[in-house]
Design a protein around this motif. Structure first.
Motif, PDB file in Angstrom:
ATOM      1  N   UNK A 130       0.834  -1.154  -0.174  1.00 55.06           N
ATOM      2  CA  UNK A 130      -0.078   0.003   0.051  1.00 55.06           C
ATOM      3  C   UNK A 130       0.960   1.378   0.036  1.00 55.06           C
ATOM      4  N   UNK A 131       2.093   1.316   0.517  1.00 49.75           N
ATOM      5  CA  UNK A 131       2.921   2.367   0.289  1.00 49.75           C
ATOM      6  C   UNK A 131       3.392   2.886  -0.762  1.00 49.75           C
ATOM      7  N   UNK A 132       3.567   1.996  -1.763  1.00 50.93           N
ATOM      8  CA  UNK A 132       3.835   2.234  -3.199  1.00 50.93           C
ATOM      9  C   UNK A 132       2.920   2.985  -4.075  1.00 50.93           C
ATOM     10  N   UNK A 133       1.720   3.028  -3.607  1.00 49.97           N
ATOM     11  CA  UNK A 133       0.624   3.340  -4.354  1.00 49.97           C
ATOM     12  C   UNK A 133       0.761   4.582  -5.214  1.00 49.97           C
ATOM     13  N   UNK A 134       1.394   5.652  -4.369  1.00 57.64           N
ATOM     14  CA  UNK A 134       1.347   6.751  -5.191  1.00 57.64           C
ATOM     15  C   UNK A 134       2.697   7.132  -5.926  1.00 57.64           C
ATOM     16  N   UNK A 135       3.815   6.394  -5.507  1.00 57.58           N
ATOM     17  CA  UNK A 135       5.260   6.448  -6.057  1.00 57.58           C
ATOM     18  C   UNK A 135       4.839   5.639  -7.397  1.00 57.58           C
ATOM     19  N   UNK A 136       4.539   4.507  -7.442  1.00 54.49           N
ATOM     20  CA  UNK A 136       4.521   3.852  -8.891  1.00 54.49           C
ATOM     21  C   UNK A 136       3.129   2.866  -8.963  1.00 54.49           C
ATOM     22  N   UNK A 137       2.136   3.665  -9.391  1.00 61.96           N
ATOM     23  CA  UNK A 137       0.774   3.139  -9.626  1.00 61.96           C
ATOM     24  C   UNK A 137       0.592   2.035 -10.444  1.00 61.96           C
ATOM     25  N   UNK A 138       1.443   2.069 -11.267  1.00 59.94           N
ATOM     26  CA  UNK A 138       1.431   0.984 -12.251  1.00 59.94           C
ATOM     27  C   UNK A 138       1.888  -0.408 -11.689  1.00 59.94           C
ATOM     28  N   UNK A 139       2.997  -0.282 -10.798  1.00 60.53           N
ATOM     29  CA  UNK A 139       3.537  -1.530 -10.421  1.00 60.53           C
ATOM     30  C   UNK A 139       2.642  -1.965  -9.177  1.00 60.53           C
ATOM     31  N   UNK A 140       2.189  -0.994  -8.465  1.00 63.75           N
ATOM     32  CA  UNK A 140       1.138  -1.394  -7.583  1.00 63.75           C
ATOM     33  C   UNK A 140      -0.082  -1.999  -7.964  1.00 63.75           C
ATOM     34  N   UNK A 141      -0.635  -1.393  -9.233  1.00 62.21           N
ATOM     35  CA  UNK A 141      -1.782  -2.226  -9.834  1.00 62.21           C
ATOM     36  C   UNK A 141      -1.495  -3.678 -10.283  1.00 62.21           C
ATOM     37  N   UNK A 142      -0.169  -3.863 -10.772  1.00 64.78           N
ATOM     38  CA  UNK A 142       0.242  -5.197 -11.204  1.00 64.78           C
ATOM     39  C   UNK A 142       0.301  -6.123  -9.855  1.00 64.78           C
ATOM     40  N   UNK A 143       0.876  -5.572  -8.952  1.00 60.48           N
ATOM     41  CA  UNK A 143       1.080  -6.595  -7.876  1.00 60.48           C
ATOM     42  C   UNK A 143      -0.314  -6.833  -7.147  1.00 60.48           C
ATOM     43  N   UNK A 144      -1.184  -5.989  -7.195  1.00 60.29           N
ATOM     44  CA  UNK A 144      -2.527  -6.353  -6.906  1.00 60.29           C
ATOM     45  C   UNK A 144      -3.150  -7.543  -7.574  1.00 60.29           C
ATOM     46  N   UNK A 145      -3.089  -7.279  -8.880  1.00 62.32           N
ATOM     47  CA  UNK A 145      -3.725  -8.371  -9.808  1.00 62.32           C
ATOM     48  C   UNK A 145      -2.769  -9.819  -9.602  1.00 62.32           C
ATOM     49  N   UNK A 146      -1.591  -9.721  -9.357  1.00 63.60           N
ATOM     50  CA  UNK A 146      -0.853 -11.118  -8.990  1.00 63.60           C
ATOM     51  C   UNK A 146      -1.518 -11.476  -7.758  1.00 63.60           C
ATOM     52  N   UNK A 147      -1.845 -10.793  -6.683  1.00 62.44           N
ATOM     53  CA  UNK A 147      -2.185 -11.416  -5.568  1.00 62.44           C
ATOM     54  C   UNK A 147      -3.703 -11.650  -5.744  1.00 62.44           C
ATOM     55  N   UNK A 148      -4.537 -11.014  -6.516  1.00 65.06           N
ATOM     56  CA  UNK A 148      -5.828 -11.362  -6.390  1.00 65.06           C
ATOM     57  C   UNK A 148      -6.144 -12.699  -7.893  1.00 65.06           C
ATOM     58  N   UNK A 149      -5.197 -12.891  -8.362  1.00 64.89           N
ATOM     59  CA  UNK A 149      -5.301 -13.754  -9.628  1.00 64.89           C
ATOM     60  C   UNK A 149      -5.743 -15.456  -9.165  1.00 64.89           C
ATOM     61  N   UNK A 150      -6.445 -15.807  -9.856  1.00 65.88           N
ATOM     62  CA  UNK A 150      -6.590 -17.311  -9.706  1.00 65.88           C
ATOM     63  C   UNK A 150      -5.689 -18.312  -9.384  1.00 65.88           C
ATOM     64  N   UNK A 151      -5.549 -18.925  -8.221  1.00 68.70           N
ATOM     65  CA  UNK A 151      -3.985 -19.874  -8.149  1.00 68.70           C
ATOM     66  C   UNK A 151      -3.641 -20.811  -9.601  1.00 68.70           C
ATOM     67  N   UNK A 152      -5.147 -21.337  -9.885  1.00 69.97           N
ATOM     68  CA  UNK A 152      -4.689 -22.152 -11.240  1.00 69.97           C
ATOM     69  C   UNK A 152      -3.797 -21.630 -12.419  1.00 69.97           C
ATOM     70  N   UNK A 153      -4.250 -20.289 -12.656  1.00 71.45           N
ATOM     71  CA  UNK A 153      -3.780 -19.606 -13.749  1.00 71.45           C
ATOM     72  C   UNK A 153      -2.372 -19.115 -13.322  1.00 71.45           C
ATOM     73  N   UNK A 154      -2.060 -18.668 -12.086  1.00 72.70           N
ATOM     74  CA  UNK A 154      -0.818 -18.483 -11.628  1.00 72.70           C
ATOM     75  C   UNK A 154       0.124 -19.615 -11.536  1.00 72.70           C
TER      76      UNK A 154
END
Length: 852
Positions: free
Chosen positions: A617-641
């Protein structure tokens, strides 16, 4: 006089030494048996009726009662005049007497086979038990000390003491000096002087004795290290005077004050009575308890007022006692509650080893007594805060009034500071203290907001959740030097505007940190203006240059361009690390001078300065693209990952300065695929490498520069960890919101104009119609303040002023920024007013100054 003083001195010995009573009882019973045996021996002739001795009663000499001073305590001895010196030494030294023990009386070593009667030992006299005879090294000292004890002319006592002090060896000759000063104690000179002081038959003699004793307390000609060596003598005077003249006696208080002052020096722990904690703690505890009683009495008064002198003595005795206790504890602590919860807790503890029993006996001697003092103090502070809270509610002490209304209650912070130190000694002390602070947030914050600079109060920042912003800010700013008003103490700078950053860098980085603590004086080349207003402008301009993207030191956040963090690619400049030291100094100096520069830090930067862990959550303002990518990885379906559809491994690819690099996030990272089980680890390592490892040197050098300006450079981490990022934003960034013109008008006064004059009406009408950025330009031209404090105009510390200028309408307004003064000509129309104000709010004009 002699009988009453002797009795009082005897009582004082019993009061001073808790462990002495048992020894005294033993010596008393021993002396009784000795006396009986001697009497029987002398009465033997009575068994022969024909003896002439039977015709007259035998001569029975009364037993002697005297004192013997050892290296650590004073003993009361009962003996018979016919007892030998050796027999007394044997009783004092126990079953295994040392071979070289000697008794000293009036500067003379008593021979072992002599009797006390032949040595002319008087009742209530003071003898000294020592390991060797010292008189051979200090013959003149012994002679003078003996003259002090038995003066031919009591009116010359102070002359004798002065001569004794003048003959003292240099403190550099520590052994000789110790021997010399020991003579004063061994001879009984302190007892003699106190006897003269208590003499009610001759007031002049009493005055001379008073003057003689004060030579050890007020003689400014004596070097400090010599005065420290006199601590045992002062300690003896305090004991004697306290138990005879009493605590209210002015001479006793003078001796106690001198003792407390010397305990504020580092060298006191090297002096005999204080070298070992086991000896020092019983010596210091009575004074600490006495001063605690005085403090409690002061807090119990209506005004809750404690004198500065009493507060100083209380703090010094408590600090010295605490140092000795921590040494005695050996760095282990705090002590568990069962050791001090009741007076008998230590003695009832189960322990089979002799060492543990010894420890418990030592604890039983002082640990509960000190804890009782702590409880009395914390209860009194609790009741004072409760009373202060009631007064605040009833309006008796209103925040914002003169500080004199809070002078008495302000002492509570000093007492709380001492109580805070008990948390290192007693297990439940901190919990008790926090409960008191939490229960009285309102009065506590009122005290802290009005507290004058005192860096020892900064411990309260550990409990920042109890404090409001104004209190936290006040405490944080106490960690900076106060600065000086003397022009010659300021660090001078002459800056060329065209070389602003380079020349500022040279002036600040080449200066010794201590020279910056006094404050800054600067002026721009070819400009007349000087003073605080110029300094405020310089801070704003330098910070704008430091954080400019053109200088590659810092990067702005994508979501908040006002926030910055160090640029990982700053190494393109060979001097970049020195510039980070410079940046740290500049930000700290801006805080020290209370200048808001309009720059704030991103959370990832601030978190590292305060040693906090960076989260996603701390990197949200500094690098919003990286923040969004990391959030997607954490929320991704385990089988796909787990199917490796993303093709991620534990690496980070970096394009920097035209080159492409691959960084492994862990050993063998390029061969380690990211899956549903290790994705949390991957993201944490990615954030760590991107925002911590890549800028760690920059952050460290910035912190170094910031710490250079603090009073204690090692406290820079504590400074940042004591504040929230939002607190720091308000302190250094200021307000960037819309300027409140009503607040502006409310904090403006007039000279030469009246509020209802048409020029004033036109002025505010033009200001209200300005865009926000133009309003800021006008404010900056007027005051050199571009970013208002969080409290708005009320936080500037001064009103703003509009002065009527005698200049013609062809002249532009001018300003005296140091005094927040705008000089406004009496323009004849609204359009003229608008035109002139428009001209001075141009960027190139608002950044220069009018006349000084």
């Amino acid at each position: 006089m002699s009988a009453s003083l002797s009795a009082a001195l005897a009582r004082s010995r019993h009061q001073l030494l808790p462990s002495k009573r048992k020894l005294d009882d033993t010596t008393a019973s021993t002396s009784t048996s000795t006396s009986t045996a001697s009497s029987t021996s002398r009465a033997c002739p009575a068994t022969n009726p024909s003896s002439d001795a039977c015709l007259s009663p035998p001569l029975v000499m009364p037993p002697l009662h005297f004192f013997v001073r050892t290296s650590s305590k004073t003993l009361v001895v009962h003996a018979h005049p016919s007892d030998t010196v050796n027999s007394v030494i044997a009783r004092l030294s126990g079953p295994s007497p040392a071979a070289d023990l000697r008794l000293i009386y009036q500067g003379r070593q008593l021979q072992g086979e002599e009797t006390l009667a032949s040595c002319k030992v008087q009742p209530d006299s003071l003898l000294h038990l020592t390991a060797r005879l010292r008189s051979t090294r200090c013959p003149r000292a012994w002679q003078l000390a003996n003259d002090i004890c038995h003066p031919r002319d009591p009116y010359l006592l102070d002359s004798l003491v002065k001569e004794f002090l003048s003959l003292s060896p240099s403190p550099a000759l520590d052994g000789e000096l110790s021997d010399h000063l020991d003579v004063f104690l061994l001879s009984g000179a302190p007892v003699a002087l106190v006897k003269f002081y208590l003499s009610h038959t001759s007031m002049p003699v009493r005055v001379v004795a008073d003057r003689s004793i004060r030579l050890f307390t007020t003689d400014a000609t004596l070097p400090k290290d010599f005065q420290v060596r006199c601590l045992p003598i002062l300690l003896e005077f305090c004991r004697l005077l306290g138990s005879t003249a009493g605590r209210r006696d002015l001479l006793y208080q003078s001796c106690r004050g001198a003792l407390a002052t010397l305990l504020d020096l580092q060298e006191w722990r090297t002096v005999g009575p204080f070298r070992q904690p086991a000896n020092a703690i019983p010596q210091l505890l009575p004074f600490a308890k006495e001063m605690a009683e005085i403090v409690i009495a002061g807090l119990s008064s209506e005004a809750m007022l404690i004198s500065s002198k009493d507060l100083m003595e209380f703090s010094n005795f408590m600090r010295a006692l605490r140092v000795q206790i921590q040494d005695w504890m050996g760095g282990v602590g705090p002590m568990p509650r069962e050791l001090y919860s009741s007076p008998n807790a230590c003695s009832t503890s189960n322990s089979s080893s002799s060492s543990s029993n010894n420890t418990h006996r030592q604890l039983d001697g002082w640990i509960h007594a000190l804890y009782s003092t702590y409880k009395e103090l914390i209860e009194k502070v609790n009741s004072c805060l409760k009373k202060l809270n009631t007064d605040l509610i009833n309006g008796k002490s209103v925040v914002g009034e003169s500080d004199t209304r809070l002078l008495g209650p302000s002492r509570i912070l000093s007492v709380l500071t001492e109580l805070n130190h008990f948390s290192n000694i007693y297990e439940d002390a901190e919990m008790t203290l926090v409960s008191v602070l939490t229960a009285h947030r309102v009065p506590l914050n009122a005290l802290v907001r009005h507290a004058k600079r005192h860096e020892t109060f900064c411990w309260l920042l550990k409990h920042r959740d109890i404090l409001d912003f104004e209190s936290r800010r006040n405490l944080a700013l106490m960690m900076f030097p106060e600065g000086r008003d003397d022009y010659h103490e300021l660090h001078e700078m002459l800056i060329d505007r065209s070389q602003l950053l380079a020349e500022s860098f040279e002036y600040i980085t080449q200066a010794e940190a201590s020279s910056l603590h006094g404050g800054l004086f600067m002026e721009f080349k070819n400009e007349e203006a000087t003073g605080p207003g110029v300094l405020r402008e310089w801070f704003c301009l330098v910070c704008r240059a430091i954080f400019s993207p053109q200088n590659v030191l810092f990067l702005p956040c994508a979501n908040d361009k006002r926030r910055f963090f160090p640029n990982p690619a700053s190494c393109v400049d060979p001097l970049h690390l020195k510039y980070f030291v410079f940046s740290g100094r500049i930000i700290a100096l801006a805080l020290m001078h209370r200048v808001q520069v309009g720059v704030v830090f991103d959370r990832i930067f601030y978190s590292q300065l305060s040693s906090r862990t960076i989260t996603l959550e701390d990197i949200k303002d500094a690098d919003p693209l990286l923040y969004a990518s990391c959030k997607k990885i954490l929320e991704m379906d385990p089988d796909i990952l787990d199917s490796d559809a993303l093709g991620l491994t534990f690496i980070r690819e970096v394009d920097e300065l035209g080159s492409h690099k691959v960084i492994e996030l862990c050993p063998g990272g390029k061969d380690l695929s990211v899956n549903s089980k290790n994705r949390d680890v991957y993201i944490n390592l990615l954030i760590q490498d991107r925002f911590v490892n890549s800028i760690s040197k920059q952050v460290a050098h910035f912190a170094q520069g910031f710490g250079d300006i603090l009073i204690n450079s090692k406290e820079q981490n504590f400074f940042f960890s004591s504040l929230d990022l939002e607190d720091f934003d308000r302190m250094i960034g200021g307000s960037e919101g819309v300027v409140d013109v009503k607040d502006w008008k409310a904090h403006t006064e007039y000279n030469g104009y009246k509020p209802k004059d048409r020029q004033i009406g036109w002025f505010w009408k033009v200001v209200e119609q300005m865009p926000p950025e133009r309003q800021r330009m006008l404010l900056f031209f007027w005051t050199s303040v571009k970013y208002l404090p969080a409290e708005g105009f009320g936080g500037l510390g001064s009103k703003l002023y509009i002065y009527k200028s005698a200049e013609s309408q062809n002249h532009l307004p001018s300003s005296h920024t140091c005094f927040y003064r705008l000089c406004l000509p009496a323009y004849s129309s609204l359009s003229t007013m608008r035109s002139r104000l428009s001209m001075i709010t141009q960027d190139h004009v608002s950044c220069t100054f009018g006349t000084w």
